[in-house]
Design a protein around this motif. Sequence first.
Motif, mmCIF file in Angstrom:
data_model
loop_
_atom_site.group_PDB
_atom_site.id
_atom_site.type_symbol
_atom_site.label_atom_id
_atom_site.label_comp_id
_atom_site.label_asym_id
_atom_site.label_seq_id
_atom_site.Cartn_x
_atom_site.Cartn_y
_atom_site.Cartn_z
ATOM 1 N N ILE A 14 0.836 -1.203 0.000
ATOM 2 C CA ILE A 14 0.000 0.000 0.000
ATOM 3 C C ILE A 14 0.868 1.248 0.000
ATOM 4 O O ILE A 14 0.618 2.219 -0.733
ATOM 5 C CB ILE A 14 -0.950 -0.009 1.220
ATOM 6 C CG1 ILE A 14 -1.898 -1.214 1.150
ATOM 7 C CG2 ILE A 14 -1.756 1.287 1.278
ATOM 8 C CD1 ILE A 14 -2.695 -1.429 2.418
ATOM 9 N N ALA A 15 1.914 1.244 0.836
ATOM 10 C CA ALA A 15 2.814 2.403 0.919
ATOM 11 C C ALA A 15 3.468 2.677 -0.430
ATOM 12 O O ALA A 15 3.564 3.825 -0.885
ATOM 13 C CB ALA A 15 3.868 2.160 1.989
ATOM 14 N N ARG A 16 3.908 1.597 -1.103
ATOM 15 C CA ARG A 16 4.570 1.756 -2.392
ATOM 16 C C ARG A 16 3.600 2.332 -3.421
ATOM 17 O O ARG A 16 3.941 3.260 -4.170
ATOM 18 C CB ARG A 16 5.111 0.414 -2.860
ATOM 19 C CG ARG A 16 5.942 0.501 -4.134
ATOM 20 C CD ARG A 16 6.426 -0.884 -4.576
ATOM 21 N NE ARG A 16 7.221 -1.529 -3.541
ATOM 22 C CZ ARG A 16 6.863 -2.635 -2.898
ATOM 23 N NH1 ARG A 16 5.686 -3.205 -3.173
ATOM 24 N NH2 ARG A 16 7.631 -3.175 -1.980
ATOM 25 N N ARG A 17 2.368 1.794 -3.474
ATOM 26 C CA ARG A 17 1.381 2.257 -4.451
ATOM 27 C C ARG A 17 0.933 3.691 -4.157
ATOM 28 O O ARG A 17 0.733 4.488 -5.087
ATOM 29 C CB ARG A 17 0.178 1.308 -4.444
ATOM 30 C CG ARG A 17 -1.003 1.725 -5.333
ATOM 31 C CD ARG A 17 -0.739 1.416 -6.792
ATOM 32 N NE ARG A 17 -0.689 -0.019 -7.019
ATOM 33 C CZ ARG A 17 -1.769 -0.772 -7.290
ATOM 34 N NH1 ARG A 17 -2.966 -0.220 -7.352
ATOM 35 N NH2 ARG A 17 -1.629 -2.062 -7.513
ATOM 36 N N ALA A 28 -2.979 6.054 8.769
ATOM 37 C CA ALA A 28 -4.203 6.290 7.997
ATOM 38 C C ALA A 28 -5.217 5.172 8.202
ATOM 39 O O ALA A 28 -6.417 5.419 8.389
ATOM 40 C CB ALA A 28 -3.855 6.419 6.516
ATOM 41 N N LEU A 29 -4.757 3.927 8.165
ATOM 42 C CA LEU A 29 -5.683 2.808 8.266
ATOM 43 C C LEU A 29 -6.222 2.591 9.666
ATOM 44 O O LEU A 29 -7.294 2.017 9.846
ATOM 45 C CB LEU A 29 -5.004 1.526 7.775
ATOM 46 C CG LEU A 29 -4.636 1.499 6.283
ATOM 47 C CD1 LEU A 29 -3.904 0.214 5.941
ATOM 48 C CD2 LEU A 29 -5.875 1.650 5.412
ATOM 49 N N ASN A 30 -5.485 3.066 10.671
ATOM 50 C CA ASN A 30 -5.919 2.891 12.051
ATOM 51 C C ASN A 30 -6.574 4.129 12.628
ATOM 52 O O ASN A 30 -6.870 4.181 13.823
ATOM 53 C CB ASN A 30 -4.737 2.472 12.926
ATOM 54 C CG ASN A 30 -4.282 1.052 12.629
ATOM 55 O OD1 ASN A 30 -5.004 0.096 12.867
ATOM 56 N ND2 ASN A 30 -3.083 0.917 12.077
ATOM 57 N N GLY A 31 -6.804 5.157 11.776
ATOM 58 C CA GLY A 31 -7.501 6.353 12.221
ATOM 59 C C GLY A 31 -6.719 7.200 13.205
ATOM 60 O O GLY A 31 -7.318 7.950 13.980
ATOM 61 N N ARG A 32 -5.405 7.103 13.162
ATOM 62 C CA ARG A 32 -4.567 7.870 14.093
ATOM 63 C C ARG A 32 -4.157 9.193 13.471
ATOM 64 O O ARG A 32 -4.037 9.304 12.229
ATOM 65 C CB ARG A 32 -3.332 7.047 14.469
ATOM 66 C CG ARG A 32 -3.662 5.792 15.251
ATOM 67 C CD ARG A 32 -2.508 4.830 15.296
ATOM 68 N NE ARG A 32 -1.314 5.440 15.857
ATOM 69 C CZ ARG A 32 -0.113 4.876 15.840
ATOM 70 N NH1 ARG A 32 0.039 3.684 15.267
ATOM 71 N NH2 ARG A 32 0.918 5.491 16.380
ATOM 72 N N PRO A 33 -3.922 10.234 14.298
ATOM 73 C CA PRO A 33 -3.450 11.516 13.762
ATOM 74 C C PRO A 33 -2.024 11.379 13.219
ATOM 75 O O PRO A 33 -1.328 10.404 13.519
ATOM 76 C CB PRO A 33 -3.495 12.443 14.973
ATOM 77 C CG PRO A 33 -3.381 11.533 16.157
ATOM 78 C CD PRO A 33 -4.071 10.261 15.764
ATOM 79 N N THR A 39 -4.140 12.432 2.399
ATOM 80 C CA THR A 39 -3.312 11.215 2.451
ATOM 81 C C THR A 39 -4.112 10.037 2.988
ATOM 82 O O THR A 39 -4.033 8.916 2.474
ATOM 83 C CB THR A 39 -2.075 11.451 3.331
ATOM 84 O OG1 THR A 39 -1.280 12.483 2.745
ATOM 85 C CG2 THR A 39 -1.241 10.186 3.458
ATOM 86 N N ARG A 40 -4.895 10.296 4.020
ATOM 87 C CA ARG A 40 -5.709 9.225 4.611
ATOM 88 C C ARG A 40 -6.662 8.641 3.570
ATOM 89 O O ARG A 40 -6.809 7.422 3.449
ATOM 90 C CB ARG A 40 -6.496 9.784 5.807
ATOM 91 C CG ARG A 40 -7.159 8.710 6.670
ATOM 92 C CD ARG A 40 -7.982 9.348 7.794
ATOM 93 N NE ARG A 40 -7.220 10.318 8.562
ATOM 94 C CZ ARG A 40 -6.364 10.015 9.535
ATOM 95 N NH1 ARG A 40 -6.172 8.748 9.844
ATOM 96 N NH2 ARG A 40 -5.712 10.957 10.179
ATOM 97 N N GLU A 41 -7.292 9.523 2.793
ATOM 98 C CA GLU A 41 -8.229 9.058 1.782
ATOM 99 C C GLU A 41 -7.509 8.284 0.690
ATOM 100 O O GLU A 41 -7.993 7.240 0.215
ATOM 101 C CB GLU A 41 -8.976 10.257 1.189
ATOM 102 C CG GLU A 41 -9.963 9.902 0.087
ATOM 103 C CD GLU A 41 -11.037 8.924 0.557
ATOM 104 O OE1 GLU A 41 -11.377 8.928 1.747
ATOM 105 O OE2 GLU A 41 -11.524 8.146 -0.284
#
Length: 362
Positions: A14-17, A28-33, A39-41
Motif C-alpha cells: 500500500i505504501a509503495r502504491r 491512515a488505516l488505524n484512524g490515528r493523527p 493522504t488518509r483518503e
Amino acid sequence: MRRTPPRRPTIKDIARRAGVSESAVSFALNGRPGVSDATRERVRRVAEQLGWQPSTAARALSGEGAATVGLVLARPARTLGVESFFLQLVSGIQEALAARRFGLLFQVVEDLGAECAVYRRWWAERRVDGLLVVDPRAEDPRPGLLDELGLPAVVVGAPDGPPGPPYAAISTLWADDTAAMTSIIDHLHTLGHRRITHIAGLPELAHTRRRMACLRAEAARRELPDVRSVTTDYSDAQGAEATRRALTGPRPPTAIVYDNDVMAVAGLAVAAERGLSVPADVSVVAWDDSALCRNTHPALTSLTRDTPAFGRRAAEHLLSLLNGAPPHRIQDATPTLLPRASTAPPPRGEDPAGSGAPHGET
C-alpha cells in the motif's frame, strides 16, 4: 500443475502504491493523527483497490497461522435452530479441534455467492488456516476458489456427478446417499407400500439430487408409478405444508419419507390434524435420527449414524491437511435404517400394484 497461491497485499504494498511511508499507511488505516485527510483518503482507496484487509489475529501477524478453521453455511438461518444434524456435526468438529487447541469460526449466509465472498475475506484477513465445506452442489465453484487461494479444505459430502479435478489440499468425506435411500425403499416396499412421497430438502444440493434420482430409479425398477419427490427448505413449516398437499391429493401416499427429523415430526402433527393414524393410515420415515425421532409417539423409523463421529473425522482430516498430509477421498459408513413404530404395512384394501400419475418430482 499446482498454481502458486496469490500473495496477500501488505502495508508495504500500500505504501509503495500510494507513495507514502509505511508508518503513514499505519496511521491512515488505524484512524490515528499524523497524516492529512487527503493522504488518509488516498491510502484507504489504494488499500481497497489492492483488496487489503487487516489481520485480526496476533498469530497471523507473527506468521504462525490463525489456529482456526472456518465453516460457512448457506442455508436459511431459520432452519438451523432445530436442525439436529448440524448441531451434532458441529459438536464433533469442535471436539476434534479443541483437542488440538484450534478454534472454529462459523457463519451463516444467504447464498453461495455470499459464502464465496466470506472465503475471500477470511483469506485476506488471515482469519482461518483451512475450511470445512458442506452441502456440495452441481458445478460447485468453491473447491476451485479455495484451490486458487491456497486454503486447505475438507468437503463434507460427495459432489453431484463424477468427482471433480484433484486439488493439492482438498479432501472429500462422504457417505452413500443412494444406498441409504435404497434401504428405505426396500423397507417400505417389503411392507407393501406402493404410493410413497419423499419430502426432500433444498433442490440445489447434491445429496438432495442423489436421493431424488435414487427414488426415481427404484420406482422405475419396481414399476411403482405413485412415487414422487417434493422439495422444501428443510423447515418444519414447509415440511408440514408439503405433507398437507400430499395427503389431500387424489391418491395420497401410504408412506412419506422426510429428509430430516424436523419435517418428519411436523408431518406427524399434520397426520394427527387430519385424523390419520401413524402407522395404520400412513407410515413415516425420517432421514436423520435424533432425540426427536426417539421421543415422539410413535417413535420414528429413521436412518441412524454417529453424526458427532462424522464431524470429528472431517475435522481430523482437515488437521492432517494442515500438517502437510496429501488429500484423500474418504467414504464414511452408510447410515443404517432403524425401523421403529412409525412404519407398518399400508391400510387394507390398498392396491399393491399402484396406479396413477408417473413418478417424478415437484
